[in-house]
Scaffold this motif. Sequence first.
Motif, mmCIF file in Angstrom:
data_model
loop_
_atom_site.group_PDB
_atom_site.id
_atom_site.type_symbol
_atom_site.label_atom_id
_atom_site.label_comp_id
_atom_site.label_asym_id
_atom_site.label_seq_id
_atom_site.Cartn_x
_atom_site.Cartn_y
_atom_site.Cartn_z
ATOM 1 N N TYR A 153 -20.373 -2.931 -25.683
ATOM 2 C CA TYR A 153 -19.397 -3.942 -26.482
ATOM 3 C C TYR A 153 -18.875 -3.439 -27.763
ATOM 4 O O TYR A 153 -19.699 -2.566 -28.331
ATOM 5 N N LYS A 154 -17.928 -4.102 -28.325
ATOM 6 C CA LYS A 154 -17.389 -3.787 -29.541
ATOM 7 C C LYS A 154 -17.604 -4.915 -30.727
ATOM 8 O O LYS A 154 -17.190 -6.071 -30.148
ATOM 9 N N VAL A 155 -18.157 -4.833 -31.791
ATOM 10 C CA VAL A 155 -18.034 -6.008 -32.686
ATOM 11 C C VAL A 155 -17.280 -5.609 -34.186
ATOM 12 O O VAL A 155 -17.566 -4.396 -34.489
ATOM 13 N N ASN A 156 -16.510 -6.499 -34.324
ATOM 14 C CA ASN A 156 -15.841 -6.316 -35.670
ATOM 15 C C ASN A 156 -16.626 -6.801 -36.723
ATOM 16 O O ASN A 156 -17.391 -7.914 -37.049
ATOM 17 N N LEU A 157 -16.949 -5.701 -37.870
ATOM 18 C CA LEU A 157 -18.080 -5.982 -38.858
ATOM 19 C C LEU A 157 -17.582 -7.195 -39.578
ATOM 20 O O LEU A 157 -18.308 -7.760 -40.476
ATOM 21 N N SER A 158 -16.161 -7.664 -39.677
ATOM 22 C CA SER A 158 -15.793 -8.622 -40.926
ATOM 23 C C SER A 158 -15.857 -9.861 -40.327
ATOM 24 O O SER A 158 -16.297 -10.716 -41.287
ATOM 25 N N ASP A 159 -15.891 -10.175 -38.825
ATOM 26 C CA ASP A 159 -16.224 -11.615 -38.622
ATOM 27 C C ASP A 159 -17.118 -11.461 -37.419
ATOM 28 O O ASP A 159 -17.135 -12.512 -36.897
ATOM 29 N N GLN A 160 -17.671 -10.420 -37.081
ATOM 30 C CA GLN A 160 -18.550 -10.452 -36.005
ATOM 31 C C GLN A 160 -17.991 -10.868 -34.427
ATOM 32 O O GLN A 160 -18.829 -11.090 -33.552
ATOM 33 N N ALA A 161 -16.581 -10.827 -34.533
ATOM 34 C CA ALA A 161 -16.179 -11.072 -33.119
ATOM 35 C C ALA A 161 -16.395 -10.099 -32.121
ATOM 36 O O ALA A 161 -16.241 -8.735 -32.570
ATOM 37 N N THR A 162 -17.096 -10.440 -30.969
ATOM 38 C CA THR A 162 -17.493 -9.230 -30.195
ATOM 39 C C THR A 162 -16.557 -9.381 -28.671
ATOM 40 O O THR A 162 -16.461 -10.344 -28.323
ATOM 41 N N THR A 163 -16.484 -8.065 -28.081
ATOM 42 C CA THR A 163 -15.621 -8.050 -26.886
ATOM 43 C C THR A 163 -16.273 -6.946 -26.239
ATOM 44 O O THR A 163 -16.934 -5.955 -26.690
ATOM 45 N N ARG A 164 -16.066 -7.314 -24.825
ATOM 46 C CA ARG A 164 -17.117 -6.382 -23.748
ATOM 47 C C ARG A 164 -16.209 -5.011 -23.664
ATOM 48 O O ARG A 164 -14.896 -5.528 -23.105
ATOM 49 N N LEU A 165 -16.281 -3.790 -23.574
ATOM 50 C CA LEU A 165 -15.505 -2.739 -23.190
ATOM 51 C C LEU A 165 -15.636 -2.219 -21.728
ATOM 52 O O LEU A 165 -14.800 -1.577 -21.287
ATOM 53 N N THR A 166 -16.605 -2.234 -21.481
ATOM 54 C CA THR A 166 -17.184 -1.539 -20.207
ATOM 55 C C THR A 166 -17.322 -2.356 -19.008
ATOM 56 O O THR A 166 -17.919 -3.471 -18.941
ATOM 57 N N TRP A 167 -16.694 -2.343 -17.703
ATOM 58 C CA TRP A 167 -16.772 -2.860 -16.697
ATOM 59 C C TRP A 167 -17.081 -2.240 -15.231
ATOM 60 O O TRP A 167 -17.451 -2.859 -14.306
ATOM 61 N N GLN A 168 -16.707 -0.927 -15.123
ATOM 62 C CA GLN A 168 -16.982 -0.110 -14.061
ATOM 63 C C GLN A 168 -18.414 0.628 -14.089
ATOM 64 O O GLN A 168 -18.535 1.147 -15.151
ATOM 65 N N PHE A 202 -11.037 7.782 -26.686
ATOM 66 C CA PHE A 202 -11.894 7.449 -25.475
ATOM 67 C C PHE A 202 -13.344 6.971 -25.836
ATOM 68 O O PHE A 202 -13.701 7.352 -27.064
ATOM 69 N N LEU A 203 -13.958 6.327 -24.700
ATOM 70 C CA LEU A 203 -15.374 5.884 -25.024
ATOM 71 C C LEU A 203 -16.087 6.922 -24.039
ATOM 72 O O LEU A 203 -15.844 6.907 -22.912
ATOM 73 N N ILE A 204 -16.960 7.734 -24.819
ATOM 74 C CA ILE A 204 -18.000 8.516 -23.962
ATOM 75 C C ILE A 204 -19.369 7.716 -23.973
ATOM 76 O O ILE A 204 -19.608 7.287 -24.691
ATOM 77 N N GLN A 264 -14.099 6.940 -20.698
ATOM 78 C CA GLN A 264 -13.133 5.736 -20.554
ATOM 79 C C GLN A 264 -12.037 5.752 -21.672
ATOM 80 O O GLN A 264 -12.270 5.791 -22.563
ATOM 81 N N ASP A 265 -10.792 5.597 -21.023
ATOM 82 C CA ASP A 265 -9.505 5.646 -21.766
ATOM 83 C C ASP A 265 -9.598 4.097 -22.358
ATOM 84 O O ASP A 265 -9.845 3.134 -21.582
ATOM 85 N N VAL A 302 -11.630 5.065 -16.013
ATOM 86 C CA VAL A 302 -12.907 5.895 -16.171
ATOM 87 C C VAL A 302 -13.171 6.987 -15.467
ATOM 88 O O VAL A 302 -12.622 6.940 -14.163
ATOM 89 N N GLN A 303 -13.405 8.064 -16.030
ATOM 90 C CA GLN A 303 -13.559 9.377 -15.304
ATOM 91 C C GLN A 303 -15.018 9.985 -15.359
ATOM 92 O O GLN A 303 -15.661 10.151 -16.684
ATOM 93 N N VAL A 304 -15.637 10.203 -14.373
ATOM 94 C CA VAL A 304 -17.244 10.550 -14.366
ATOM 95 C C VAL A 304 -17.035 12.142 -14.790
ATOM 96 O O VAL A 304 -16.369 12.885 -14.237
ATOM 97 N N LEU A 305 -17.608 12.540 -15.765
ATOM 98 C CA LEU A 305 -17.474 13.959 -16.017
ATOM 99 C C LEU A 305 -18.466 14.997 -15.821
ATOM 100 O O LEU A 305 -18.463 16.239 -15.502
ATOM 101 N N THR A 306 -19.771 14.695 -15.177
ATOM 102 C CA THR A 306 -20.790 15.446 -14.866
ATOM 103 C C THR A 306 -21.152 15.217 -13.546
ATOM 104 O O THR A 306 -21.124 14.371 -12.828
ATOM 105 N N LYS A 307 -22.026 16.380 -13.130
ATOM 106 C CA LYS A 307 -22.642 16.363 -11.726
ATOM 107 C C LYS A 307 -24.288 16.457 -11.873
ATOM 108 O O LYS A 307 -24.759 16.655 -10.865
ATOM 109 N N THR A 308 -24.735 16.347 -13.236
ATOM 110 C CA THR A 308 -26.266 16.528 -13.444
ATOM 111 C C THR A 308 -27.015 15.397 -13.014
ATOM 112 O O THR A 308 -26.304 14.457 -12.732
#
Length: 449
Positions: A334-349, A364-366, A380-381, A387-393
């Motif tokens: 999630y992302k929270v704005n520090l001035s008003d603490q408004a929060t949004t969800r960033l990831t869904w996949q 990008f979000l890593i 994630q763009d 979303v692009q998965v970068l690793t195979k480990t």
Amino acid sequence: MIKRVLLGLFIILTASQTANAALELVITEGVNSARPIGVVPFKWEGKEPLPQDVADVISSDLQRSGKFNPIATSKMPQTPYTDAEINFSQWNNIGVDSLVTGSISPDGKGNFIIQYQLVDIVRGQLNNGKSKALDENGNLVPAKDYLLFSKRAVVPAKRLREYAHRISDLVYEKLTGEKGAFLTRIAYVVVSSKSNYPYQLRIADYDGYNERLVLRSKQPLMSPAWSPDGRKLAYVSFQTGSAKLYMMDIYSGKTEILTAFPRHNGAPEFSPDGKKLALVLSKSGSLQVYVLDLQTRKLKQITGGRANNTEPFWVPDGQSLIFTSDRGGLPQIYKVNLSDQATTRLTWQGSQNLGGQITPDGRFLIMVNRNAEGFNIAKQDLETGAVQVLTKTQLDESPSVAPNGSMVIYSSMYQGQNVLSMVSLDGRFRALLPATNGRVKAPAWSPFL
């Protein structure tokens, strides 16, 4: 209160504690798809052996960036040491469009004189290196417009490797338009069950060389984080039997307890201006994100409710934080704005997403993404949501992004051991840095130094 830590628990950075590379790079994927480049072994004009192969360091740096594939010396059509010796056609015929070359000589005072050039092979091929230009007196002179740069430096012997990284930075920036990150460091935790002090916080050059022991303890150490000036590390220590959050000046050895509330004190992350620290406390019950003003020591609670909120990371503009929360059931970012603490969800996949970091350009979000293959590092763009998965480990965790946004270092499992791994931001280049003396985890990439 600032205090010196008990002798035997913490070890200050000194030259006597500098070690050879304890992390051995093993490239696993992506070299052949990168851009070919020539890094000619520099001509050595001294009698005694050169203490550091400068060209080899440059070649390794460029290869590890994931964007270049330095050709082997055995496949070079020639080994020119100046631009005047270059046969542009021969290099062009093997697909090399840029060439690094130079020479090193002793100055008689214990230093080394390095002269080096970056050459545009394509431009040199077009006019065979013979283009002309008018000088200030109106005379025709060689233009040498194929020289992207030509430099000279006097370097102390003990700084040869460091200066090689400097050359790599210059080459990388000139050819990509991005600032190089080869003069950076990584901090990480090593766990060695055979040691009297099994938990060790260490730092090293980004490539694992010049490793130094910063701190050792009989109790767990976790979550190192760099200050923006590269002088301090915040970290979590259980040395007194419970988690406390510390900050250490890695050059003076001075430490300070930042928080010592009951239960959990963790996940420190410096703000971009270094004046604040995001952290996680459980003093109210569940895990919650706070911001600590490092000057006034005032705490501000950012998240609330019954959900667990953890792993804060600053958005580059310093106005928002991202964090991991289980408020929807399973962990998501999630992302929270520090001035008003408004929060949004960033990831869904993906069923879970955690451990998020934003690249320095804010694009990008890593994160660690749980998918059908397990836990992997993903990108994630933030504009499109793709979303692009970068690793195979396996069991990837704790991603940390290079300050130029080109690479990600993270902890993973390899042959049953915790190791550090690297992946380029486009996912094409991958490498392992298996430790030779313990399990390695919780990496943190330094800012530009």
